[in-house]
Design an enzyme around this catalytic site. Structure first.
Site, short mmCIF file in Angstrom:
data_model
loop_
_atom_site.label_atom_id
_atom_site.label_comp_id
_atom_site.label_asym_id
_atom_site.label_seq_id
_atom_site.Cartn_x
_atom_site.Cartn_y
_atom_site.Cartn_z
N GLU A 1 0.91 -1.24 -0.02
CA GLU A 1 0.04 -0.03 0.02
C GLU A 1 0.64 1.25 -0.01
OE1 GLU A 1 -2.89 -0.26 -0.87
OE2 GLU A 1 -3.18 -2.27 -0.16
N GLY A 2 1.98 1.45 -0.57
CA GLY A 2 2.78 2.45 -0.75
C GLY A 2 3.75 2.18 0.23
#
Lengths: 597, 597
Positions: A440-441
């Site tokens: 997620e990043g």
């Protein structure tokens, strides 16, 4: 074998005493979310997590998922546990009742996220992904698509995924190759390969609804030409049941460091039928709805793993008899003292306690702010709440997961050699926690989001949502004799955060590399100061309760005051280090030529 | 698949330019250890590590060891690689020629340790344990035992182990239950169970020589009643070949977080025949000979893993095309820039570079000091060298391994999602590195050793071996304009270390818990300041070389100056954090009652 007990006393303290979550009942639609109702929901959640999910955590880690010819089988017991999850109606807990949800506050969803990740993070990811897909459809899909998919997803009968990454592009999605060719009936044919798709294929649900980023031919280049599609594994029939198999197959599953019980899939789309979600070429906007919620969810994973690692380290530290206290035997009638007598063991335990309890307040607070911006009648309040959430999301994602890993590692360390042995379960916490810093990043991307997007947004408006109320609370606290001990060092650290903000904003304007060079130090300072703020809030409540006699829980409140003191003395000074590093600028990083590394 | 290239240029820089290792040839017995000879030895070592050991690292991790009915099989290829190791005569490299060793300096042994741990840490542990057992026998065993065992071990034909830990006692060996009953022929019958025995059973050698701690009945209680025994798997015959099987069996092997290719055994001794090493009840003294060497070896594991993790992170950072530089495209004709353009990627790389290169100087320097105290004709020099090694051993063990894990984790992080996938190999470095913080005395125990034993020893004499020469070098450097930039911040950090020393010594005298509470912060400060000192040494050499024109390697020396600058600006300020934490004392840890956790 590791143990887990849902910390309901701690949770109630945060919800009822620190955050005044009963105020949520004043929001339209939340009238019924009284402390009593929430308490009974959480008691049921605790039972599910302690009795169904936690016992499958280690066995799931050892067994992993099985792949054969496109079919994925989850570990023994997962299907039965998932059925109980569905029976209990947990998937729709905080979802819109119009599409089958129960409409409880998101705050409760955040508590549930913590509990499930403590009990079984790999399991929690299956419903977690569904949750993200539901949010994106709810915010961006046509009414027809919503009606077709959301009720089945809110019940948990169908699950969801997020299909973003491709082999050659993760962070930089503009490089994506997956294509979506428009058809005459308004649908699209999707072709391409996606990797790292969590819960991409499994045996828990009758249908799997993929949200897929792809490019419509002849659209704008790069990230501006990306659109979002819904692509079900089975095409729903007229009566809403899974019908024909769609052109999407799981090509293989990954062998990973951890979260072994969650299937991480390579998904091959071959002329798969999909429908556009939202506008063409605006896929990233829709994806960010999903991703921002997912980032907060991942932050809660860091918290959840930290909590369970702490619980087990504490149990071991009380139980393990080894050596003597430096100050003289505490257990003179036994062969040795429990290792909790040792200062450094206590330091690790207190660090875990100070992080997890502080992060819990911040995490749930973010949940409440989401409820505010969704439900509050006053547009100004909604805007402020939305700003606050946008600002703090990268901090929650990166700082919580960095610390979750650190706490898991330190908790494992307390077990000595046993911590390295799989049977004891501590190594799983480290391995599972590790992914949360990446997906997620990656955490460095969160830091860039903070300094590059959130900081300058609307001329610093987001920052003011944090700085102004904190400033006010600090000033008020500095005038109370019993609080100066805590507010004093925090005020100084807050000053450093403000100074760092000014420097990064100013330097970064002229030379973006300077903002990039400062970003991870800056995010860490932000995290530390945020946690300090939460501890100040807790001390205020605890001192007030103690002044009233402690309500039969004087020891509990006294522990809060002591833990706050530990945080200010032993953890907050890290701000000094990060501040100095940040202030030295980016030259020492950028001066090296590539060949000199 | 991960890569590894032995960094011979870096190693030669450290040996020849920074540490002046050619001075070793002036020590009796080391006349032949010229730079040329060392260079050719290291070239052969590099070939072994790159071509034989490294290619088995990932396959060994995946396959692990196999156990059946007391027999342990190492992963595919390990036996062949071990045979090459034996053929090359590597086991006796720096061992006494009187017992079959080649008598090269220990310094070279330290280099070899780094190379092997970079290439294949799980493999390196088999000869590493033999090495430790050889040292203990050499220092404490009777001439008869030495003649019987050492030549076979120095050739690598037989291997060795250290059997200390029991299920209920690791750190606190006084609790040990294993018994050694004296027999009429002067031997002992050993009975008991030992756990976590690395290389306890395997198929690499014809015999395995266990060094076992046990208690002779009716001896003193606790740690003062522990004796050391040599217990071979097969009893040697008159002509020195493995004869009858002894009463020692491997009961099982552990399933671990990492170092899967090294067998971690439960060893059951059942009336096994053993012979006393050294005096009765003085086993801990002999064990410490082995353990101190082992602790330095474990520190070198932290360095070795850091080096290989860095090499792979660097390769990926140059190769992976993703996103654009914040300051504008660096690769405008390609779809994206390599990620090494990003400041935070460079920060992680530089941190890894600054740690590994600094630690290499300190590690090899310790090797040279061991050579000094073993060989130098002047007793005063010998004593000073021994003091220095005793002092720095816990720092090398704990700081190097904490940083090895941190560097491995950060290097994995650079791979994004790929870092979490086993095939890419980065997760193995993290998992293997993790054990080094735990075994041979968990890192918190090292910190207690530093503040509790090494600091007060002989009224601070050990500390002076570090403080005095560092003080002198700093003062001299402060008078050179080109060095002030580096020596200035280091001088301040050194001042903090001295101040912390005074506080810990003073407070710890009255209240030992205060020393315990300060211990891990203190060790970290010591590590940071030591590394800073090494960087000052490197800058001096690099600047001198650059002033002479750089000798065709100006870029190399310039990189040293830049990395030193990075260390002083970005890493050394951690001293400030740890110092503040330390100065706040132990009250916040000790005030909590056990129930309040």
């Amino acid at each position: 074998m590791p143990v887990y007990k849902a910390p309901l006393d701690e949770i109630n303290f945060v919800l009822n005493d620190v955050l005044n979550a009963q105020s949520l009942t004043q929001l339209p639609g939340y009238q019924d979310a009284t402390p009593d109702l929430i308490q009974s929901v959480l008691e049921e959640a605790a039972k599910l997590c302690e009795n169904e999910l936690q016992p499958l955590n280690r066995s799931g880690h050892e067994e992993g998922c099985h792949y054969e010819n496109g079919v994925v089988r989850t570990p023994k017991g997962f299907k039965q546990a998932y059925d109980k999850y569905v029976e209990g109606g947990w998937q729709g807990l905080s979802f819109d009742p119009e599409y089958g949800g129960q409409g409880l506050p998101h705050t409760i969803g955040f508590v549930m996220e913590e509990l499930m990740c403590s009990a079984n993070m790999a399991f929690a990811m299956y419903p977690g992904l569904t949750h993200g897909a539901m949010n994106a459809l709810h915010a961006h899909a046509s009414e027809e698509l919503k009606q077709r998919y959301l009720p089945k997803m809110a019940s948990g009968e169908w699950s969801g995924t997020m299909c973003l990454t491709e082999p050659h592009c993760g962070t930089d999605l503009g490089l994506m190759k997956t294509k979506a060719v428009p058809q005459e009936d308004g649908s699209f044919k999707i072709t391409g390969t996606k990797i790292f798709i969590s819960a991409g294929e499994h045996d828990l649900t009758k249908n799997i609804i993929h949200l897929v980023l792809a490019k419509i031919p002849d659209g704008p280049a790069g990230i501006k030409g990306v659109s979002l599609f819904v692509v079900p594994k089975f095409l729903p029939t007229e009566d809403g049941e899974p019908g024909m198999r769609n052109g999407v197959m799981c090509g293989s599953i990954e062998h990973k460091m951890g979260i072994n019980a969650n299937a991480t899939c390579v998904m091959n789309f071959d002329d798969a039928t999909g429908w556009l979600v939202g506008e063409p070429h605006k896929g990233m906007r829709a994806m960010f709805t999903m991703m921002n919620a997912a980032r907060l969810g991942v932050g809660m994973q860091g918290l959840g793993i930290g909590v369970v690692a702490y619980q087990n380290a504490l149990a071991y530290a009380k139980d393990r008899i080894q050596g003597r206290a430096l100050s003289g035997a505490k257990n003179p009638d036994k062969a040795a003292d429990p290792i909790i007598v040792h200062p450094d063991v206590r330091k690790n335990l207190l660090q875990a306690k100070a992080f997890t309890e502080g992060a819990r307040v911040l995490g749930y607070w973010v949940g409440m702010m989401i409820d505010m911006y969704e439900k509050h009648p006053d547009a100004k309040v909604r805007q402020e709440a939305e700003d606050f959430v946008a600002l703090i999301t990268p901090v929650v994602k990166a700082y919580f997961t960095d610390m979750g890993y650190e706490v898991a590692t330190n908790s494992q360390q307390m077990y000595g050699g046993h911590g390295y042995i799989r049977e004891w379960g501590m190594e799983q916490f480290v391995r599972d926690a590790r992914i949360a810093m990446i997906y997620e990043g990656a955490n460095a991307i969160q830091a860039l989001d903070l300094v590059g997007r959130k900081m300058p947004q609307n001329m610093g408006r987001l920052l003011r949502r944090f700085f102004h109320p904190m400033q006010a609370e600090l000033e008020q606290s500095m005038s109370e004799a019993g609080l100066v001990e805590f507010a004093g060092p925090l005020y100084k650290a807050f000053g450093k955060l403000q100074q760092a903000t000014a420097v990064v904003a100013q330097k970064g304007m002229a030379r973006p590399d300077e903002a990039g060079a400062a970003s991870t130090d800056y995010l860490r300072i932000f995290g530390l100061v945020s946690l300090g703020w939460m501890w100040l809030k807790m001390v205020k409540v605890a001192q007030a309760k103690l002044a009233e006699g402690g309500d039969g829980k004087a020891d509990f409140y006294d522990a809060k005051v002591k833990t706050a003191r530990f945080f200010m003395e032993k953890m907050l000074p890290e701000v000094e280090f990060r501040f100095r590093s940040l202030m030295s600028g980016g030259k020492s990083m950028m001066d090296m030529s590539v060949e000199q590394f």
